[in-house]
Design a protein around this motif. Structure first.
Motif, mmCIF file in Angstrom:
data_model
loop_
_atom_site.group_PDB
_atom_site.id
_atom_site.type_symbol
_atom_site.label_atom_id
_atom_site.label_comp_id
_atom_site.label_asym_id
_atom_site.label_seq_id
_atom_site.Cartn_x
_atom_site.Cartn_y
_atom_site.Cartn_z
ATOM 1 N N UNK A 1 0.814 -1.213 0.000
ATOM 2 C CA UNK A 1 0.000 0.000 0.000
ATOM 3 C C UNK A 1 0.846 1.260 0.000
ATOM 4 N N UNK A 2 2.041 1.175 0.611
ATOM 5 C CA UNK A 2 2.880 2.367 0.723
ATOM 6 C C UNK A 2 4.350 1.963 0.763
ATOM 7 N N UNK A 3 5.212 2.970 0.940
ATOM 8 C CA UNK A 3 6.648 2.724 0.920
ATOM 9 C C UNK A 3 7.079 1.801 2.051
ATOM 10 N N UNK A 4 6.528 2.008 3.236
ATOM 11 C CA UNK A 4 6.915 1.185 4.385
ATOM 12 C C UNK A 4 6.608 -0.287 4.136
ATOM 13 N N UNK A 5 5.444 -0.556 3.582
ATOM 14 C CA UNK A 5 5.068 -1.952 3.316
ATOM 15 C C UNK A 5 5.941 -2.540 2.215
ATOM 16 N N UNK B 1 11.231 -7.781 -8.659
ATOM 17 C CA UNK B 1 10.901 -6.645 -9.529
ATOM 18 C C UNK B 1 9.901 -5.751 -8.812
ATOM 19 N N UNK B 2 10.211 -4.461 -8.739
ATOM 20 C CA UNK B 2 9.360 -3.503 -8.024
ATOM 21 C C UNK B 2 8.672 -2.591 -9.030
ATOM 22 N N UNK B 3 7.343 -2.517 -8.965
ATOM 23 C CA UNK B 3 6.600 -1.726 -9.950
ATOM 24 C C UNK B 3 5.469 -0.946 -9.313
ATOM 25 N N UNK B 4 5.268 0.260 -9.791
ATOM 26 C CA UNK B 4 4.090 1.024 -9.425
ATOM 27 C C UNK B 4 2.897 0.526 -10.210
ATOM 28 N N UNK B 5 1.708 0.726 -9.683
ATOM 29 C CA UNK B 5 0.513 0.175 -10.331
ATOM 30 C C UNK B 5 0.272 0.805 -11.702
ATOM 31 N N UNK B 6 0.885 1.952 -11.974
ATOM 32 C CA UNK B 6 0.631 2.640 -13.243
ATOM 33 C C UNK B 6 1.475 2.100 -14.395
ATOM 34 N N UNK B 7 2.347 1.138 -14.138
ATOM 35 C CA UNK B 7 3.245 0.630 -15.175
ATOM 36 C C UNK B 7 2.557 -0.326 -16.150
ATOM 37 N N UNK B 8 1.321 -0.651 -15.905
ATOM 38 C CA UNK B 8 0.619 -1.642 -16.723
ATOM 39 C C UNK B 8 0.303 -1.145 -18.134
ATOM 40 N N UNK C 1 13.850 4.249 -5.157
ATOM 41 C CA UNK C 1 14.337 5.561 -4.691
ATOM 42 C C UNK C 1 13.211 6.298 -3.967
ATOM 43 N N UNK C 2 12.024 6.248 -4.546
ATOM 44 C CA UNK C 2 10.851 6.894 -3.947
ATOM 45 C C UNK C 2 10.557 6.341 -2.561
ATOM 46 N N UNK C 3 10.763 5.031 -2.403
ATOM 47 C CA UNK C 3 10.475 4.368 -1.126
ATOM 48 C C UNK C 3 11.673 4.385 -0.178
ATOM 49 N N UNK C 4 12.803 4.947 -0.617
ATOM 50 C CA UNK C 4 14.030 5.008 0.199
ATOM 51 C C UNK C 4 14.445 3.609 0.651
ATOM 52 N N UNK C 5 14.453 2.691 -0.318
ATOM 53 C CA UNK C 5 14.765 1.290 -0.002
ATOM 54 C C UNK C 5 16.219 1.113 0.427
ATOM 55 N N UNK C 6 17.157 1.760 -0.264
ATOM 56 C CA UNK C 6 18.576 1.549 0.040
ATOM 57 C C UNK C 6 18.917 1.801 1.510
ATOM 58 N N UNK C 7 18.617 2.995 2.033
ATOM 59 C CA UNK C 7 18.967 3.216 3.450
ATOM 60 C C UNK C 7 18.241 2.279 4.398
#
Length: 466
Positions: free
Chosen positions: A81-85, A231-238, A111-117
């Motif tokens: 649902x969000x970056x944290x999840x 693979x990480x995708x936003x719902x709009x990539x369809x 990058x948007x979800x700040x996954x690296x840190x």
């Protein structure tokens, strides 16, 4: 800190600002040459726009279709649902493998979800394998562009960074030698990677597969060497069908870098024997944007960066002045949807010239949406008091012809009589810091017109020939 203040810091280095401006305009010119070589390019834009409009209008159905097809291919599908999840899901998948070393190709969503840190904080080694991304990872900076993440850096900056982190010779600035050093460094990281993370450029509902476009082949190398691919995708990539993909691959690279096509267009549909493939589908504010009729079309974006390369404000202020994962004109639309208060200055970081709309490969009305965001921010009280009251004052002034005329007389007299250092003082007139006002005329057009003789043309009697 708003956009203007951050941009001031970038503008302090005039040589770098000029170089940044000219470099991005060079990419824009490459885009134009690539576009003009395709006679049907405008028809492709219209078709891509219609495909995206159709997909967004039935997004729930296509997401279900995509999930079912992917699962039938043996792919594990996860929803966030969000970056944290999103971050929690990926960390859990890594821990299930007992992995500690990750290789990652370019992904603006991560990058948007700040996954690296987040992963580093939990003891995971994360290596960005895209060359530009690796450079800024060494420098602990955010990308300044979605396609050219290190475009704000010169080769001398890269040389200094590689000397510090890779042990290259001090002062080395030869691009070929620096690239070779990065290649040798990354090859060892690829071989040691236990899990590969990639972004998604397009997801095909019909097949359940994802498509990743790169110029370096780093996504392919990482995925094929690692035991697990996430693979990480936003719902709009369809997009609905595989046959739709050709429309977008013809548009993407031409709009982004002026290439006919990306060097690698990789399809990942199912895991190889003995390996795992996971797809994490992320919302993170996208359904909220989908529910805004005026801004829904921004979800059509295919992340080509063309609007940034042409934008006179972005080119002269740098990507970091936007303080958002996606900078530039399209980022100024997406960012207030995430945090209106934090990013309230970004819709005003535009001349509304419309160049961004003209180059958008999926025909997003970017400058119109920027204007509409200004109205939303004004109604929500999210604009500075100085701007609010100055606009109210100007509205009243422009509504009265008499007051407007008198103010013009006063301004012309003031510019003639007051010293230049006062009328052009930075604290009083920021607009004039880099501009010179023309010499004020002695009278306005209205005053001149009123002094002209008012001759009324006499009607002519038509002559009739018998």
């Amino acid at each position: 800190m708003n956009h203007a203040i951050r941009a001031d810091k970038f503008l302090l280095d005039a040589d770098r600002t000029t170089w940044h401006d000219e470099t991005l305009w060079f990419v824009r010119e490459k885009r134009d040459r690539a576009v003009y070589a395709v006679p049907e390019f405008q028809e492709l834009r219209e078709l891509a726009s219609q495909i995206k409009d159709h997909t967004l209008s039935r997004l729930d159905l296509y997401l279900q279709e995509f999930e079912a097809a992917a699962q039938a291919n043996g792919v594990h599908v996860h929803w966030a649902a969000d970056a944290a999840e999103h971050n929690a899901i990926i960390l859990d998948l890594i821990r299930q493998q007992g992995a500690t070393r990750i290789v990652k190709s370019k992904s603006m969503l991560t990058e948007e979800c700040h996954l690296n840190p987040y992963l580093i904080q939990h003891g995971i080694e994360v290596v960005d394998t895209d060359l530009g991304e690796r450079i800024i990872q060494f420098r602990e900076e955010a990308p300044s562009h979605i396609v050219l993440p290190a475009i704000h850096l010169k080769k001398e900056d890269v040389g200094d960074t590689f000397h510090l982190h890779l042990g290259t010779e001090k002062g080395e600035s030869d691009p070929q030698l620096l690239t070779e050093a990065a290649r040798q460094h990354l090859r060892a990281k690829f071989l040691a990677g236990q899990v590969a993370i990639s972004g998604v450029n397009f997801a095909v509902a019909e097949t359940g597969g994802v498509v990743v476009c790169t110029n370096e082949g780093n996504a392919d190398l990482g995925v094929n060497l690692a035991a697990v691919h996430i693979a990480c995708m936003g719902i709009e990539k369809l997009i609905p069908r595989l046959t739709d993909l050709g429309v977008f691959t013809r548009l993407l690279a031409r709009s982004a870098t002026g290439q006919p096509v990306t060097t690698y267009t990789s399809h990942f549909t199912k895991p190889a024997a003995g390996k795992e493939m996971h797809i994490v589908i992320v919302d993170n504010g996208r359904t909220q944007q989908l529910g805004r009729p005026d801004f829904r079309a921004s979800l059509k974006c295919i992340r080509c960066g063309a609007c940034m390369n042409t934008c006179p404000v972005y080119r002269r202020s740098g990507g970091h002045s936007y303080d958002f994962t996606v900078p530039g004109p399209i980022g100024a639309i997406l960012s207030p949807n995430i945090d209106m208060k934090k990013h309230r200055s970004l819709p005003f970081a535009s001349t509304l010239c419309g160049s961004c709309t003209d180059v958008c490969p999926v025909k997003i009305d970017i400058h119109t949406q920027l204007y509409k965001w200004r109205q939303v921010l004004g109604e929500a009280g999210e604009i500075p008091a100085s701007k609010k009251w100055s606009m109210k004052f100007m509205g009243r002034l422009l509504a009265s012809a008499r007051v407007y005329g008198l103010s013009g007389q006063f301004a012309r007299q003031a510019l003639r009589l007051l010293p230049h250092g006062l009328t052009h003082a930075a604290s009083f007139n920021a607009w004039a810091v880099a501009r010179e006002l023309p010499e004020p005329p002695k009278q306005s057009f209205r005053e001149w017109y009123q002094q002209q003789p008012k001759s009324v043309p006499q009607p002519q009697t038509p002559q009739v020939t018998v």
